[in-house]
Design a protein around this motif. Structure first.
Motif: not given
Lengths: 228, 259
Positions: B106-107, B109-110, B113-114, B117, B146, B148, B176
């Motif tokens: 999941f991470e 992929n994140k 995606k970033l 972008k 990432m 957070e 964000y």
């Protein structure tokens, strides 16, 4: 790319374009000639400030017998605080480091100076001081100076000519007033046009014919003449 | 709630004192900008507030006073983007995920995606040591997301980027942060960057000599700061009786002048 046509102009030339457009790559075409001093962050070679300042002049063995006097002069000219001379280059502020790097190159007295993306570390007072220093270097020491930046508004007033780099190539080159007249090309490429140029274009389209000016003070004067 | 607090902060180096009795309370979720002349200590203040420099001072992050024993744990709540971010990992993607304790699909992929972008997907498996300035800054931004963190520190971040790119990135961070109640503390030399802040602190003479909003800053007559271009021109036009009031955009200014 005929790089020779940019040499020995005795002018201040702004090199601008979007981030990643290839400005520094363009500058790298200059590297072969030893009379060119490129000032950028990669120029750091020594840990202690004083050693860094002397690094290039010792490497090229340039007028070493006069080193102390010339060093003194340049430190004064750049307003470098003497208390940092013994410090590590990593322990001083970004703006002080920029001045130290400028000093290390100026000490070699190159004919051509390239100031590569180092203005952004300075506050506006220091930016103006450095740019005014470049004007002195041009006028009194006959140097040719390239200032590379993404922020054309900072330098527009101080440059004579402009090179717009796009995708690794020279898109436009010439006298700064002429270059920025090409607003349709620049806008299409999303390249920033100085505020003052936009202002002049728009006010002229309202039939107020003011002169080509490059500073706020000149703008106000010419507006005053035309409007009153 | 205050995410960061200082009590009588005093700090200096061998030659001089940088801060004298500074008391700061930074509200959670706010966007605070710090300005001041070169050398006044903006970067040093960021280092103190983020725990990069540990001192005898009482500096609290998320209600915990930083000391040499807890600094590592406290640092997990903060992230810093500076002008030259050092990277040590083998690939960009491993650098970005470096601060995560565990990494899932999941991470990964994140991250992709970033990167996508910001049009940097091609960097994924490249070495992070050879990045251009813009790439370095954006990779640092993605790494920050990432992580957070509760607080994002920006020390002259994005300074060399062109205005539009810079604003795009600041706006992205601001959005964000607002969505996630994250606090932003940013230093800058560009007055145009300040328009995004909730609060601006001006450091002078070892103290915070101004603490207010952007509007208050540009209307303050005692501070000797360089104002945005349109405002500077406006003020001079007013002095010469060519317009009546301050105008902050070119089109309206020209409209006024043509009347």
């Amino acid at each position: 790319m005929q790089i020779e046509k940019y040499y020995n102009k005795n002018k201040i030339i702004g090199v601008t374009g979007n981030s990643g457009a290839g400005k520094s790559t363009f500058i790298n075409n200059f590297e072969k000639n030893r009379n060119i001093g490129i000032i950028n962050i990669d120029v750091i070679k020594k840990n202690i400030v004083e050693d860094q300042i002397e690094y290039y002049v010792r490497k090229y063995k340039y007028r070493l017998d006069e080193l102390d006097d010339r060093k003194e002069e340049i430190i004064k000219m750049l307003d470098i605080d003497k208390s940092i001379l013994n410090k590590s280059v990593y322990d001083i502020s970004e703006s002080e480091l920029s001045k130290v790097l400028i000093a290390s190159i100026l000490l070699c007295n190159p004919e051509t100076i390239v100031f590569d993306e180092m203005l952004d570390a300075f506050d506006s007072n220091n930016k103006t001081k450095i740019l005014k220093l470049f004007i002195k270097l041009k006028k009194f020491f006959k140097k040719t100076i390239f200032v590379v930046t993404s922020n054309i508004d900072d330098i527009y007033e101080f440059i004579d000519e402009a090179i717009i780099v796009d995708n690794g190539d020279v898109l436009l080159y010439g006298n700064k007033f002429d270059v920025f007249l090409n607003y349709d090309i620049l806008e299409k490429k999303n390249i920033r046009i100085p505020n003052i140029v936009t202002f002049i274009r728009k006010i002229r389209s309202n039939n107020i014919n003011i002169d080509n000016v490059d500073s706020i003070n000149e703008l106000i004067k010419t507006l005053y003449r035309e409007i009153r | 709630m205050n995410i960061i607090e200082t009590h009588n902060l005093n700090y200096g180096n061998v030659d001089r004192l940088l801060f004298k009795d500074i008391n700061l309370e930074i509200e959670k979720g706010s966007y605070v900008s710090i300005i001041g002349n070169n050398g006044v200590g903006k970067s040093t203040l960021i280092k103190l507030l983020s725990g990069l420099i540990i001192s005898d001072n009482n500096i609290k992050i998320d209600n915990v006073q930083i000391n040499k024993f807890n600094v590592e744990e406290v640092s997990r709540k903060t992230s810093l983007i500076t002008s030259y971010n050092e990277f040590y990992s083998k690939t960009v993607i491993s650098e970005i995920l470096q601060d995560k304790k565990s990494v899932s699909a999941f991470e990964i992929n994140k991250v992709k995606k970033l990167l996508d972008k910001f049009n940097l997907l091609y960097l994924e498996n490249l070495s992070p040591q050879s990045l251009s300035y813009a790439e370095n800054q954006i990779v640092s931004l993605i790494k920050t997301i990432m992580k957070e963190p509760k607080v994002i520190f920006l020390d002259n971040a994005f300074a060399k980027l062109d205005f539009d790119k810079r604003m795009e990135l600041f706006n992205y961070i601001k959005d964000y942060a607002k969505k996630n109640e994250i606090t932003i503390i940013s230093t800058t030399n560009n007055v145009e960057d300040l328009v995004l802040s909730d609060r601006i602190l001006f450091i002078k003479n070892k103290k915070i000599s101004f603490d207010g909003t952007y509007e208050e800053l540009i209307n303050n007559e005692d501070l000797n700061i360089k104002l945005p271009w349109e405002i500077e021109v406006s003020d001079k036009l007013i002095m010469y009786d060519l317009i009546k009031n301050r105008i902050n955009n070119i089109d309206d200014m020209i409209g006024e002048l043509c009347k």
